[in-house]
Enzyme design. Structure first.
Site, PDB file in Angstrom:
ATOM      1  N   TYR A   1       0.694  -1.113  -0.046  1.00 14.82           N
ATOM      2  CA  TYR A   1      -0.032  -0.214   0.054  1.00 14.82           C
ATOM      3  C   TYR A   1       1.059   1.411   0.037  1.00 14.82           C
ATOM      4  CZ  TYR A   1      -3.267   3.572   1.742  1.00 14.82           C
ATOM      5  OH  TYR A   1      -4.028   4.651   1.608  1.00 14.82           O
ATOM      6  N   GLU A   2       1.838   1.096   0.657  1.00 15.87           N
ATOM      7  CA  GLU A   2       2.805   2.375   0.759  1.00 15.87           C
ATOM      8  C   GLU A   2       3.851   2.503  -0.174  1.00 15.87           C
ATOM      9  OE1 GLU A   2       4.354   2.285   4.801  1.00 15.87           O
ATOM     10  OE2 GLU A   2       2.446   3.383   5.748  1.00 15.87           O
TER      11      GLU A   2
ATOM     12  N   GLU B   1       3.723   1.821  15.855  1.00 16.08           N
ATOM     13  CA  GLU B   1       4.610   1.640  14.525  1.00 16.08           C
ATOM     14  C   GLU B   1       3.756   1.426  13.237  1.00 16.08           C
ATOM     15  OE1 GLU B   1       8.088   1.649  12.235  1.00 16.08           O
ATOM     16  OE2 GLU B   1       7.513   2.548  14.264  1.00 16.08           O
TER      17      GLU B   1
ATOM     18  N   VAL C   1      -5.302  -1.991   7.859  1.00 16.08           N
ATOM     19  CA  VAL C   1      -6.578  -2.784   7.777  1.00 16.08           C
ATOM     20  C   VAL C   1      -6.560  -3.016   6.193  1.00 16.08           C
ATOM     21  CG1 VAL C   1      -9.049  -2.687   7.716  1.00 16.08           C
ATOM     22  CG2 VAL C   1      -7.825  -1.735   9.560  1.00 16.08           C
TER      23      VAL C   1
ATOM     24  N   GLY D   1     -13.693   0.798   6.483  1.00 13.26           N
ATOM     25  CA  GLY D   1     -14.911   1.454   6.439  1.00 13.26           C
ATOM     26  C   GLY D   1     -15.898   0.580   7.252  1.00 13.26           C
TER      27      GLY D   1
ATOM     28  N   GLY E   1     -14.951  -0.214  10.894  1.00 14.87           N
ATOM     29  CA  GLY E   1     -14.816   0.212  11.922  1.00 14.87           C
ATOM     30  C   GLY E   1     -13.542  -0.376  12.766  1.00 14.87           C
TER      31      GLY E   1
ATOM     32  N   ASN F   1      -0.553  10.465   2.659  1.00 15.80           N
ATOM     33  CA  ASN F   1      -1.809   9.653   3.245  1.00 15.80           C
ATOM     34  C   ASN F   1      -3.082  10.521   3.362  1.00 15.80           C
ATOM     35  OD1 ASN F   1      -3.483   7.611   3.695  1.00 15.80           O
ATOM     36  ND2 ASN F   1      -1.918   6.259   4.675  1.00 15.80           N
TER      37      ASN F   1
ATOM     38  N   TYR G   1      -7.462  10.106  11.220  1.00 19.88           N
ATOM     39  CA  TYR G   1      -7.034  10.632  12.536  1.00 19.88           C
ATOM     40  C   TYR G   1      -7.372  11.831  13.311  1.00 19.88           C
ATOM     41  CZ  TYR G   1      -3.352   6.706  11.274  1.00 19.88           C
ATOM     42  OH  TYR G   1      -3.065   5.811  10.766  1.00 19.88           O
TER      43      TYR G   1
END
Length: 158
Positions: free
Chosen positions: A23-24, A81, A85, A91, A93, A122, A129
């Protein structure tokens, strides 16, 4: 369901770490092995802990965290760290539940703060957050020393 990971979860943890790296766009940096994770998470001197999110018996997310110490507060801190998900599970929870459990652990363990980093690109994570009440600190920059630079500098120690 959120639960603490056990040594039996190491293969699932490694799969999630690899998914986070994908993903990153940092897959090329993942060199950790199951053996290393087992030793570092569940060996005689654990360096970190892991919470897992499960949905219908499947592991769908994780949070890897450890304690640091705030000299100013004179109290431990909880440092997150990794939080990840699986994209198809977002989405629902799971991320919020992982963060809430970490916040509960921080409070229960007497921590003065709960901290983590987020990549500047991101935007969905940053918005998530902030929606939970987290404040980003633009005045702090991450310093990192790895590989040859770390080895070279370590060699200067008397």
């Amino acid at each position: 369901m959120i639960r603490l990971a056990t040594a039996h979860d190491v293969p699932a943890i490694l799969q999630l770490i690899r998914a986070l790296a994908d993903y990153e766009k940092l897959s090329h940096q993942v060199v950790v092995t199951e053996t290393q994770l087992r030793e570092h998470l569940f060996g005689p001197r654990p360096y970190a802990e892991v919470l897992l999110a499960e949905d219908a018996g499947q592991v769908v997310g994780y949070a890897l965290f450890f304690h640091s110490y705030s000299t100013f507060l004179g109290r431990p801190s909880l440092y997150l760290e990794d939080l990840f998900v699986l994209p198809e599970q977002r989405g629902k929870g799971h991320g919020k539940a992982l963060l809430a459990r970490l916040a509960r652990l921080a409070v229960d363990r007497g921590c003065g703060r709960f901290e983590w980093m987020v990549l500047d690109w991101n935007t969905p994570a940053i918005q998530f957050y902030e929606s939970l009440g987290a404040a980003l600190s633009p005045e702090w920059k991450l310093c990192r020393m790895t590989g040859e630079a770390l080895e070279r500098f370590a060699a200067t120690a008397a």
